[in-house]
Every structure is written in C-alpha cells, then in structure tokens.
Design an enzyme around this catalytic site. Structure first.
Site, PDB file in Angstrom:
ATOM      1  N   LYS A   1     -12.050  -0.704  -0.811  1.00 38.21           N
ATOM      2  CA  LYS A   1     -10.883  -0.211  -1.934  1.00 38.21           C
ATOM      3  C   LYS A   1     -11.959  -0.306  -3.326  1.00 38.21           C
ATOM      4  CE  LYS A   1      -7.498  -0.942   0.983  1.00 38.21           C
ATOM      5  NZ  LYS A   1      -7.533   0.191   1.883  1.00 38.21           N
TER       6      LYS A   1
ATOM      7  N   HIS B   1      -5.326  -4.381  -2.050  1.00 41.35           N
ATOM      8  CA  HIS B   1      -5.039  -3.381  -3.095  1.00 41.35           C
ATOM      9  C   HIS B   1      -4.990  -3.801  -4.363  1.00 41.35           C
ATOM     10  CE1 HIS B   1      -4.247  -0.167  -0.329  1.00 41.35           C
ATOM     11  NE2 HIS B   1      -3.722  -1.104   0.447  1.00 41.35           N
TER      12      HIS B   1
ATOM     13  N   SER C   1       0.723  -1.205  -0.054  1.00 42.37           N
ATOM     14  CA  SER C   1      -0.001   0.181  -0.110  1.00 42.37           C
ATOM     15  C   SER C   1       0.953   1.314  -0.014  1.00 42.37           C
ATOM     16  CB  SER C   1      -1.024  -0.101   1.119  1.00 42.37           C
ATOM     17  OG  SER C   1      -0.261  -0.004   2.196  1.00 42.37           O
TER      18      SER C   1
HETATM   19  N1  PMP Z   1      -4.902  -4.614   4.406  1.00 41.57           N
HETATM   20  C1  PMP Z   1      -4.224  -3.986   3.503  1.00 41.57           C
HETATM   21  C2  PMP Z   1      -3.035  -4.268   2.997  1.00 41.57           C
HETATM   22  C3  PMP Z   1      -4.563  -2.570   3.661  1.00 41.57           C
HETATM   23  O1  PMP Z   1      -3.807  -1.627   2.811  1.00 41.57           O
HETATM   24  C4  PMP Z   1      -5.848  -2.246   4.438  1.00 41.57           C
HETATM   25  C5  PMP Z   1      -6.350  -0.924   4.528  1.00 41.57           C
HETATM   26  N2  PMP Z   1      -5.583   0.201   3.996  1.00 41.57           N
HETATM   27  C6  PMP Z   1      -6.417  -3.389   5.057  1.00 41.57           C
HETATM   28  C7  PMP Z   1      -6.003  -4.460   5.084  1.00 41.57           C
HETATM   29  C8  PMP Z   1      -7.625  -2.930   6.166  1.00 41.57           C
HETATM   30  O2  PMP Z   1      -8.701  -2.917   5.332  1.00 41.57           O
HETATM   31  P1  PMP Z   1     -10.016  -2.008   5.770  1.00 41.57           P
HETATM   32  O3  PMP Z   1      -9.372  -0.331   5.882  1.00 41.57           O
HETATM   33  O4  PMP Z   1     -10.885  -2.223   4.644  1.00 41.57           O
HETATM   34  O5  PMP Z   1     -10.503  -2.368   7.204  1.00 41.57           O
END
Ligand code: PMP
Length: 402
Positions: free
Chosen positions: A244, A213, A185
C-alpha cells in the site's frame, strides 16, 4: 455431483454481469501511466482505488533502486530463506523496518497476506484463544485458522463486547491474542486502540495490530495508529504490508518482544514459500526511507482526503464516519452500485466496487482510496463524476415532491 459443479452458481453470476456488459472483477488495466492514471477500455482513467496512498510506485528513487537490484542480484530468489538462504538485502530491509519502529527485530514475508498467516499462526496455537474483530480482513481470518487456536469474534470496534468475552474466558484470557486493524479497509474507520489497550492490560492478553492501511498514513513518523494513539509500548506486535503506502509487494511483522525473532522457526508461511525478490526488497527499503524523510507526503494525503470527503459529502453521499484516505460511499443497492461503478468507469474514474458478502453489514460500497499523488483537479473531476452518475440530493428532493 462432481467437484466442479459447485462453480455453477458463480458461473451464472458471472454471466449475469457480463450480459449487462459489466465485469468489475475482471478488469484489465491496459496501460499504467502514473500512480493515479491508466488506460482502461481504451480510455484515459483516473485511478482512485489503488491503495497507493503515498503514490510511491513511480518514485524515481524506488525505480532506480529496484532496477539496480535486478541487474545486480537477478529476477528472483528461487526459494525460501530457510532452505536456500537469505540475500543480504533481506536482512538489510528487516533492520531498516526494525529501526523505523524502534524495535529489536522485524521479520519480512512475501506478501501482507502471508505476514498475517505467519504471525498469527505462530503466536496462537492449540490451547490458545484468538479474539478477532468481526470486520477483519480475510488474511486475519485465515491466519487465525491456520494456527489451530480457538477463534472467537467480538463486535466490530466494540470494546465492551471485547471486555465481556475476555472476562468469560477466565484464566484463559492470559493466553489470548487480540487482533485488530489500524484503519479498516472497507469503511476507513479506526480501531479504538487506546481503549483496546486498556482492556488487553486488564486481562493480561496479547495485542496484535494490522497496520496495512495505516502505515505511512497515521502517526508523527508514519508508523501507524499505535504511534498516533501513543500506545506503541502496549502493542505486542504489528503486522504490515508493502503493497500500500510502500508501493511494492510483501509484508512484515515486528514486536517489542525479543522472542518474536523465533517465529522464523515456527511459521509455515515464512518457511515454506519463496522469499521476496531483490528488486521488491530494494524499492521497499527506499520507500521506507521516503516515508521517514518526507512527512509532507502524509500531509498532502490528508489534504487530498479532506477534499474528496468534503466534496462527496456536499453532493449528498453517505460516507464512512471518519475522514481518511479510505472513503467509501454507501449505495442503497447492489444493482445500483454496479451500475454506478460502470458509469464512473465510462467517465474515466476507477473506484473499487465492494458488494456483499465481502462487505460489513451487507453494504454495497463504492470505495475510493486517496493518494498523495492525486492533484486537486483530479479530485474535482472525481467529485463531478460521482455527481453525474447519481445525485443523492436530487433523488431526495424528488422523493419529497412525489
Ligand atoms: N491486511 C489488511 C488489513 C489488508 O487490507 C490487506 C490487503 N488488502 C492485507 C492484510 C494483505 O496484504 P497484501 O495484499 O499485501 O497481501
């Protein structure tokens, strides 16, 4: 010292930011106009930090399904599925996700964060080992800790280091869970999944991939990096989020192993929290159908990503190594990144500011996330604004002439 005194350094840091008129971590979006536009500080602003990869948050079919579910089933479920029962729509969505991946079962969680907590803690407990990539998301760190397994880190995307650590584990490698992300990310780079699969097979370990992602972004059918790299049959479990490319909130886990269904009985983040509300489940199910039926959206996302990546490279920015919807510009210092973030906002561009300690290798980043919904004109405006706030090329030329 009271418990509250430890907040003093945070308060000081916050006051320092506010003294400069900047508080990037307390931004209010006053009005949201579309997947790519909002009003911030009274100004129309182009959003390029949303993770709304396919722009589905305003899709009329998703909104309609959500509104109908709201009217039909109410605003919330008011409890956990284990204690209060599931709505039939929870099961419908789980079948749709399982069908999308071609696996027997899927389990839905209330957020992507909880999906990692739930899956990782259920799979690896006391006596087991987890080998996680060092650049993993916080939810992976927390999920690893929750189960009570021994947690080791391998160097980011370094398969040799992973191999070495598995070898050292000896017999314990067969009770080891490896966790990596499809697309990371912060810098938008991908896991070297084919090589990781080879190492996993060599030591008989279990492999989990967080495709937060990469769902809807990679793969012929949008299933993520495991599909793109042709290794789905060797990935034991995939974790994903609805927040996402699916444009809502929630998360899920799927697996090729039939036993996976049983994590419902052992996973605290599944059992002890309220299930996702009906309107969210309904829009997510439609969004999943749209991902299946509209590969053109993915195509558009990639065209847009290429345009922004090429544009920022041309004006001299140093970016993450791989072209993709996460495009992170590396900024020499935290202070400069803050000032540029503010400058971009004043020009009507919202990007994510990422600074240490949240970033890999202490980098300061201005992180863009591209959407299929961005127009070429919006992307041009974003590039122009980056050129206005700082020109790495001019800076370089100036340094040569002094
Ligand atoms: N896994 C990854 C790699 C993320 O980047 C994120 C959130 N940015 C999450 C899990 C968590 O997802 P959520 O924001 O939908 O709780």
């Amino acid at each position: 010292m009271s418990l509250f005194e430890k907040f003093r350094p945070i308060q000081q840091a916050r006051e320092d930011l506010l003294a400069n008129g900047i508080n990037p971590f307390h931004l209010t979006i006053e009005k949201i106009l579309s997947p790519t536009e909002a009003v911030i500080n009274g100004h129309p602003t182009i959003l390029v930090g949303t993770n709304n990869y396919l722009g589905l948050t305003f899709h009329p079919d998703c909104i309609q399904a959500s509104q109908e579910a709201l009217a039909r089933e109410g605003t919330g479920t008011t409890g956990s599925r284990m204690a209060n029962g599931s709505f039939s729509s929870h099961g419908d969505l789980e079948r749709a996700i399982a069908d999308f991946y071609g696996v027997p079962f899927a389990v839905v969680f209330s957020t992507g964060y909880q999906a990692n907590l739930g899956v990782l803690s259920a799979l690896a407990g006391p006596g087991d080992t987890i080998l996680m990539d060092g650049d993993s998301h916080a939810s992976i760190y927390d999920g690893c800790r929750l189960g009570g397994a021994e947690v080791l880190r391998f160097k980011h995307n370094d398969v040799t280091d992973l191999d070495k650590k598995l070898r050292r584990l000896g017999d314990r490698s067969r009770r080891t869970l490896i966790i990596v992300e499809g697309i990371y990310s912060m810098l938008g780079d991908r896991a070297p999944l084919k090589d990781i699969v080879e190492v996993k097979k060599k030591y008989g370990a279990t492999l989990v991939v967080d495709e937060a992602h990469s769902l809807g972004v990679l793969g012929e059918r949008g299933r993520g990096l495991a599909e793109e790299d042709g290794v789905e049959q060797d990935v034991d479990c995939i974790v994903g989020t609805f927040s996402k490319s699916l444009g809502s909130t929630g998360g899920f886990g799927i697996s090729i192993h039939p036993e996976f269904e049983l994590i419902r009985y052992t996973s605290r983040p599944y059992i002890f929290t309220a299930s996702p509300c009906p309107s969210v489940i309904a829009s997510t199910k439609v969004a999943l159908r749209i991902i299946r039926e509209t590969p053109q959206l993915r195509q558009q996302l990639w065209e847009n990503s290429q345009q922004l990546y090429a544009g920022l490279t041309k004006i001299g920015y140093t970016l993450g190594a791989e072209v993709g919807p996460i495009i992170a510009a590396m900024i020499p210092s935290k202070e400069q990144a803050l000032a540029m973030w503010q400058g971009l906002l004043e020009q009507g561009i919202y990007v994510n500011l990422m600074i240490p300690p949240a970033t890999p290798n202490g980098e300061s980043l201005l992180r863009c996330s591209v959407s299929a919904a961005h127009t070429p004109k919006q992307l041009e405006t974003i590039i122009e604004s980056f050129a206005n706030v700082y020109s790495p090329l001019k800076e370089h030329a100036a340094s040569l002439s002094t």
